[in-house]
Enzyme design. Sequence first.
Site, PDB file in Angstrom:
ATOM      1  N   ALA A 194      -0.047  -2.116  -0.345  1.00  0.00           N
ATOM      2  CA  ALA A 194      -0.844  -1.558   0.744  1.00  0.00           C
ATOM      3  C   ALA A 194       0.134  -0.851   1.673  1.00  0.00           C
ATOM      4  O   ALA A 194       1.304  -0.695   1.343  1.00  0.00           O
ATOM      5  CB  ALA A 194      -1.602  -2.662   1.468  1.00  0.00           C
ATOM      6  N   THR A 195      -0.345  -0.457   2.811  1.00  0.00           N
ATOM      7  CA  THR A 195       0.542   0.198   3.764  1.00  0.00           C
ATOM      8  C   THR A 195       1.281  -0.873   4.554  1.00  0.00           C
ATOM      9  O   THR A 195       0.883  -1.243   5.655  1.00  0.00           O
ATOM     10  CB  THR A 195      -0.249   1.125   4.711  1.00  0.00           C
ATOM     11  OG1 THR A 195      -1.312   0.365   5.289  1.00  0.00           O
ATOM     12  CG2 THR A 195      -0.826   2.313   3.970  1.00  0.00           C
ATOM     13  N   CYS A 196       2.352  -1.401   3.942  1.00  0.00           N
ATOM     14  CA  CYS A 196       3.178  -2.400   4.606  1.00  0.00           C
ATOM     15  C   CYS A 196       4.640  -2.104   4.281  1.00  0.00           C
ATOM     16  O   CYS A 196       4.940  -1.377   3.331  1.00  0.00           O
ATOM     17  CB  CYS A 196       2.797  -3.819   4.175  1.00  0.00           C
ATOM     18  SG  CYS A 196       3.091  -4.180   2.443  1.00  0.00           S
ATOM     19  N   ALA A 197       5.527  -2.658   5.052  1.00  0.00           N
ATOM     20  CA  ALA A 197       6.952  -2.384   4.892  1.00  0.00           C
ATOM     21  C   ALA A 197       7.480  -2.794   3.525  1.00  0.00           C
ATOM     22  O   ALA A 197       8.265  -2.075   2.903  1.00  0.00           O
ATOM     23  CB  ALA A 197       7.743  -3.080   6.000  1.00  0.00           C
TER      24      ALA A 197
END
Length: 139
Positions: free
Chosen positions: A8-11
Site C-alpha cells: 500500500a502507500t506506506c514507507a
Amino acid sequence: MTVTVYGATCASSRRSKEWLTKNGINYIDRNIIKNPLTVDELQEILRMTVDGTDEIISTRSKTFKELDLDIESLPLQELLELIHQHPRLLRRPIIMDEKRLQVGYHEDDIRQFLPRTTRRNQILEYLGLTPNYLQPAKG
C-alpha cells in the site's frame, strides 16, 4: 520468476520497491487496499508462511484494534474472509515469488530475491575475489 509486492502507500512498501528496482529485479506492484487479495490468494500466501496467520496479520494496526479480534477463536475461512474485507489487517509489504515469501521490509532478508549468481558474485566481491576461478580482485 515473477516477484509480486503486495503493499500500500506506506514507507516499507516504498522502500521494498525502491530496493527491487535498484537491484534490477522486475516486480508486479499490487496495492492491496485498492485491490484486496482474494481468499484463494490469501491461502496461497499462508502456504508459504512459517508462522501462519501470525506472520501476516498486523495486530498493532488500527483496524485490528477496532475490530477487537480474537484470532484464535475464528475459523480460518472466516478469518480469511475478514482479511479480504479489511485488507489493512495485513502487514505490509508481502513480497513473494514462486518459492520465497517475505513479510515486511528487511534489507538483509530481501536479498533472497536476488538471483543466486548475483548473490554469489556479491559475496566474492566482498571477500576481494573475482567470480572467475576465485582469483584475487585487481586493484
